[in-house]
Design a protein around this motif. Structure first.
Motif, PDB file in Angstrom:
ATOM      1  N   ARG A   1      -9.331  -1.044  -2.841  1.00 48.07           N
ATOM      2  CA  ARG A   1      -9.024  -0.804  -4.253  1.00 48.07           C
ATOM      3  C   ARG A   1     -10.259  -1.009  -5.122  1.00 48.07           C
ATOM      4  O   ARG A   1     -10.470  -0.277  -6.099  1.00 48.07           O
ATOM      5  CB  ARG A   1      -7.891  -1.730  -4.700  1.00 48.07           C
TER       6      ARG A   1
ATOM      7  N   ARG B   1       0.852  -1.188   0.000  1.00 52.46           N
ATOM      8  CA  ARG B   1       0.000   0.000   0.000  1.00 52.46           C
ATOM      9  C   ARG B   1       0.889   1.240   0.000  1.00 52.46           C
ATOM     10  O   ARG B   1       2.050   1.196   0.432  1.00 52.46           O
ATOM     11  CB  ARG B   1      -0.950  -0.005   1.196  1.00 52.46           C
TER      12      ARG B   1
ATOM     13  N   ASP C   1      -7.326  -4.333   2.005  1.00 52.95           N
ATOM     14  CA  ASP C   1      -6.719  -3.508   0.966  1.00 52.95           C
ATOM     15  C   ASP C   1      -7.333  -3.745  -0.410  1.00 52.95           C
ATOM     16  O   ASP C   1      -7.541  -2.796  -1.180  1.00 52.95           O
ATOM     17  CB  ASP C   1      -5.209  -3.752   0.913  1.00 52.95           C
TER      18      ASP C   1
END
Length: 214
Positions: free
Chosen positions: A44, A16, A40
């Motif tokens: 996205r 990240r 994560d």
């Protein structure tokens, strides 16, 4: 339901960025916030869907410390605005600092208070996208309140669609896991069976349910 191993996604997607890493480190380690933010890949996906839909106005129910908020804000078109709703004033204050650190505070309004009360004052057919990630028992109520606020072609996204895990950190002290799981299933059935929505699961760590309003 299963999804790709987190280690594989991390290896392919790469680390990240520094701003997100700092937000997580400060929020989780220094402020002791619960680790219930979107993963994560889900972040996205939210950013990607926002980039594709290009909403002028977007709404998020459940800010926490602003991790998903940052991803949505990053995907907004020029002039786009996101309103994010949070019950906890302390979390909202931290989210504002995180949004400032990530450079997206000018695109986001953080509102503290009851989500359903706020939604009652939002103009109908005014939202291009909405993301639900708050107390699970209220998912059906959020659906009922948000649906008329969506313009034609809008996206409605809900986190934790796989209805697995411990949701106690997102609910009040008397949280009932069975009740919350049933509420998520009720939400999923409602959006998938509605003739006015086209819906599909996206296999993130906890599952996203994405619905398109025709």
């Amino acid at each position: 339901m299963t999804s790709l191993p987190t280690s594989y996604m991390r290896a392919i997607l790469g680390p990240r960025d520094a701003a997100l890493d700092a937000v997580l480190r400060e929020s989780l380690l220094e402020h002791g916030m619960p680790t219930i933010q979107v993963d994560d890949n889900a972040g996205r996906v939210l950013q990607l869907l926002t980039m594709l839909r290009r909403p002028r106005r977007a709404l998020e129910i459940g800010t926490l410390f602003g991790y998903s908020t940052i991803h949505i804000a990053r995907g907004l078109p020029e002039g786009g605005q996101l309103t994010t709703l949070e019950m906890d004033p302390e979390a909202a204050g931290l989210a504002r600092r995180n949004l400032r650190a990530a450079g997206v505070e000018d695109r986001v309004e953080v509102v503290v208070g009851d989500a359903l009360e706020h939604l009652a004052a939002v103009p109908k057919a005014s939202l291009g996208m909405a993301f639900i990630d708050a107390d699970k028992k209220s998912y059906p109520a959020y659906l009922k309140a948000v649906y008329p606020l969506l313009e034609p072609g809008a996206l409605l996204i809900a986190d934790d669609a796989f209805a697995e895990g411990d949701f106690s950190a997102e609910s009040e002290a008397d949280a009932d896991p069975e009740r919350e799981t049933k509420a998520i299933h009720a939400y999923n059935r409602a959006v998938c069976r509605s003739p006015r929505l086209f819906s599909a699961f996206i296999g993130t760590e906890n599952g996203l349910m994405v619905s398109y309003k025709g």
